[in-house]
Scaffold this motif. Structure first.
Motif, mmCIF file in Angstrom:
data_model
loop_
_atom_site.group_PDB
_atom_site.id
_atom_site.type_symbol
_atom_site.label_atom_id
_atom_site.label_comp_id
_atom_site.label_asym_id
_atom_site.label_seq_id
_atom_site.Cartn_x
_atom_site.Cartn_y
_atom_site.Cartn_z
ATOM 1 N N ASP A 94 -58.492 45.257 73.278
ATOM 2 C CA ASP A 94 -59.477 44.655 73.677
ATOM 3 C C ASP A 94 -58.909 43.892 75.106
ATOM 4 O OD1 ASP A 94 -61.629 43.069 74.257
ATOM 5 O OD2 ASP A 94 -61.618 41.925 72.360
ATOM 6 N N ARG A 95 -59.388 44.628 75.799
ATOM 7 C CA ARG A 95 -58.031 43.532 76.746
ATOM 8 C C ARG A 95 -58.723 42.419 77.030
ATOM 9 N NH1 ARG A 95 -58.576 48.207 81.769
ATOM 10 N NH2 ARG A 95 -60.942 48.287 80.280
ATOM 11 N N ALA A 96 -59.418 42.655 77.386
ATOM 12 C CA ALA A 96 -60.474 41.200 77.319
ATOM 13 C C ALA A 96 -59.588 39.403 76.834
ATOM 14 C CB ALA A 96 -61.618 40.851 76.251
ATOM 15 N N PRO A 97 -59.229 38.977 75.819
ATOM 16 C CA PRO A 97 -58.055 38.019 75.930
ATOM 17 C C PRO A 97 -57.209 38.034 76.688
ATOM 18 C CG PRO A 97 -58.066 40.001 73.957
ATOM 19 C CD PRO A 97 -59.278 40.224 74.650
ATOM 20 N N PHE A 156 -62.822 47.274 69.425
ATOM 21 C CA PHE A 156 -62.961 48.100 70.957
ATOM 22 C C PHE A 156 -62.473 47.811 72.254
ATOM 23 C CE2 PHE A 156 -66.813 46.117 69.845
ATOM 24 C CZ PHE A 156 -67.037 45.347 70.819
ATOM 25 N N ASP A 157 -62.906 48.092 73.509
ATOM 26 C CA ASP A 157 -61.759 47.125 74.583
ATOM 27 C C ASP A 157 -63.226 47.280 74.986
ATOM 28 O OD1 ASP A 157 -60.862 46.066 77.014
ATOM 29 O OD2 ASP A 157 -61.048 47.992 77.779
ATOM 30 N N ARG A 158 -63.296 45.572 75.356
ATOM 31 C CA ARG A 158 -64.276 44.197 75.736
ATOM 32 C C ARG A 158 -64.825 44.638 77.243
ATOM 33 N NH1 ARG A 158 -64.513 38.988 72.753
ATOM 34 N NH2 ARG A 158 -62.054 38.953 72.994
ATOM 35 N N ALA A 159 -63.333 44.652 77.860
ATOM 36 C CA ALA A 159 -63.288 44.897 79.632
ATOM 37 C C ALA A 159 -63.884 45.048 80.222
ATOM 38 C CB ALA A 159 -62.095 44.959 79.684
#
Lengths: 125, 125
Positions: free
Chosen positions: B111-114, A110-113
């Motif tokens: 996941d865009r976070a990294p 899933f996307d944590r952003a």
């Protein structure tokens, strides 16, 4: 969309219905004690760590919709939309490996952003 | 892991092999001109927008491995690990809807976070 002949998918869907229905006790009954879960924040080992990860997410869930579900004898893949308290429109995907009727491995994406952004916005208020 | 009888999966896998093989021209030949793609950054409409999204990702890819692939007549789901130049271990999942042999809708989750963190780290160097 679903394959009624898949043993793995049956377990995956039962688990999914339970946690999206906020019944984390029932959900964990489908999870192996020694589950390994590869999640965006990292690798989780054991049902206690897994429960600490999924339990809070189940609590903030306000809506869910299954958008794909497939499986074979040992593996299932689910994709779903969820709305949560901090983030609307937070989809996820899981590949679940089933052993002896329980989930022994999960890969969850899933996307944590947007969750990070919601946390930062809340902290700055 | 794969279902050789699925028409949708055949198209999905051909598309996947093309873009993970850095052949974006071939990949786009499996994409409908009016594709709608729901991606983490938002909704993309039309093959030009889609190409602008996937082309750069294809270029930074250093390794990929398909970890789940299922489908039926109209829908396929793929899950894969990728390593990229800025981010190792960047898995993704796609639900692809196939119409007339081309991908007419895609829901993609990663996941865009990294990637955000790598961008910030590069900017601060």
């Amino acid at each position: 969309m679903t394959d009624p002949g898949s043993a793995a998918l049956d377990v995956a869907l039962a688990y999914h219905r339970a946690w999206t229905g906020h019944d984390i006790e029932l959900a964990m009954s489908y999870v192996a004690d020694d589950i390994v879960c590869q999640a965006p924040p990292g690798r989780l080992e054991g049902i206690a760590a897994f429960r600490a990860f999924m339990g809070p997410f189940s609590q903030i869930l306000t809506r869910s919709e299954l958008i794909a579900a497939f499986g074979d004898d040992t593996t299932a893949v689910l994709m779903y939309d969820t709305d949560t308290v901090p983030v609307p429109d937070a989809p996820g995907a899981e590949r679940l490996t089933i052993r002896d009727g329980r989930i022994s491995h999960m890969r969850i994406i899933f996307d944590r952003a947007p969750f990070d952004a919601a946390r930062q916005a809340a902290a700055s208020r």
